[in-house]
Design an enzyme around this catalytic site. Structure first.
Site, PDB file in Angstrom:
ATOM      1  N   ASP A 170       0.856  -1.178   0.000  1.00 14.90           N
ATOM      2  CA  ASP A 170       0.000   0.000   0.000  1.00 14.90           C
ATOM      3  C   ASP A 170       0.892   1.229   0.000  1.00 14.90           C
ATOM      4  O   ASP A 170       1.619   1.480   0.966  1.00 14.90           O
ATOM      5  CB  ASP A 170      -0.901   0.017   1.234  1.00 14.90           C
ATOM      6  CG  ASP A 170      -1.943  -1.082   1.207  1.00 14.90           C
ATOM      7  OD1 ASP A 170      -2.326  -1.508   0.096  1.00 14.90           O
ATOM      8  OD2 ASP A 170      -2.382  -1.515   2.279  1.00 14.90           O
ATOM      9  N   ASP A 173     -14.011  -3.569  -2.247  1.00 17.58           N
ATOM     10  CA  ASP A 173     -13.926  -3.306  -0.814  1.00 17.58           C
ATOM     11  C   ASP A 173     -15.321  -3.499  -0.233  1.00 17.58           C
ATOM     12  O   ASP A 173     -16.236  -2.706  -0.519  1.00 17.58           O
ATOM     13  CB  ASP A 173     -13.440  -1.881  -0.548  1.00 17.58           C
ATOM     14  CG  ASP A 173     -12.033  -1.653  -1.069  1.00 17.58           C
ATOM     15  OD1 ASP A 173     -11.236  -2.606  -1.038  1.00 17.58           O
ATOM     16  OD2 ASP A 173     -11.743  -0.526  -1.511  1.00 17.58           O
TER      17      ASP A 173
END
Length: 264
Positions: free
Chosen positions: A11, A135
């Site tokens: 990330d 998500d």
């Protein structure tokens, strides 16, 4: 039997690999810097990772372009497939990243805003290049809703229905991230992972919640996932990719074991 893949996830926030606990809190000082993305990618390449995923975690929220330089430098040193996501809004954006060295493109918010982006990318580059990242948050009993903008914005879409629609439009892989579990190290959401795995005919990558090696075994067996994506357990030195693969193999999970794994 097809082997299961082990995929470290990087990330990236402001050019550094970061890791936090609560999903979508990059601007609130809740992220911990864990290193340079290219150096970490080289480490996991040497450890025998099957693939590498880069997510520019605030690109969608802030309208930044994705990280061409990071992908170019990584592709020059690593020989595993690279997936990149974040800030990719057009087929031309996909082309730029693929030319930079990426093998797959992951889209999330942009796929929901413009569903034709999935089919446009699949038609131009092939379904195998198009990954739809979802998500999902458990919002009610037996219901998982899709969120966008780094988990900040609800869409009203049912996660299973959206995964099915994404595959119909040409997605060759689904990355399913549990917002509830992400970064908590309390285990993957086995229920929604299994339901999506059984609903689509493409590989499903489980993401969010890995805290110990049994969690990975569980999501591959019980969750029916085709691959596991993890961050914290690798970044903070708890386990190497080699550790994970050896453990999976001893628990009946078929994995690719290189002749020699360098555990740095």
């Amino acid at each position: 039997m097809l082997t299961k893949r082990v995929i470290p996830c990087l990330d990236v926030h402001d050019g550094k690999v970061t890791r936090g606990v609560q999903f979508g809190r990059a601007e609130e000082g809740g992220l911990r810097s864990v290193g340079d993305p290219v150096e970490l990618a080289r480490r996991y390449n040497d450890q025998g990772a099957d693939e590498m995923v880069f997510f520019d975690i605030t690109a969608s929220a802030h309208g930044r372009a994705s990280m061409v330089d990071v992908i170019e430098r990584t592709a020059a040193h690593c020989f595993m497939p690279l997936t990149v996501g974040g800030g990719i809004r057009t087929v031309e954006d996909m082309s730029i990243m693929l030319k930079s060295g990426a093998d797959k493109i992951s889209i999330n918010s942009s796929a929901i805003a413009t569903p034709g982006l999935i089919s446009g990318g699949a038609e131009r580059f092939g379904c195998q290049c198009i990954v739809v990242s979802i998500d999902a948050k458990n919002v009610a009993p037996d219901r998982w809703e899709v969120f966008v903008q780094g988990g900040r914005k609800p869409t009203g879409l049912d996660a299973i229905e959206w995964a099915t629609e994404a595959v119909r439009r040409g997605a060759g892989e689904i990355v399913l991230n549990s917002i509830d579990a992400d970064g908590t190290k309390a285990g993957y959401d086995l229920v929604i992972t299994r339901r999506i795995s059984e609903a689509v005919g493409v590989p499903v990558v489980a993401s969010g919640g890995a805290g110990n090696l049994d969690h990975l075994v569980e999501v591959l067996h019980e969750g029916r996932a085709d691959a596991v994506l993890a961050a914290s357990i690798f970044h903070f030195g708890e386990f190497t990719v080699g550790d994970v693969k050896q453990y999976l193999a001893t628990h009946g999970v078929p994995v690719r074991l290189p002749e020699k794994v360098t555990d740095l």
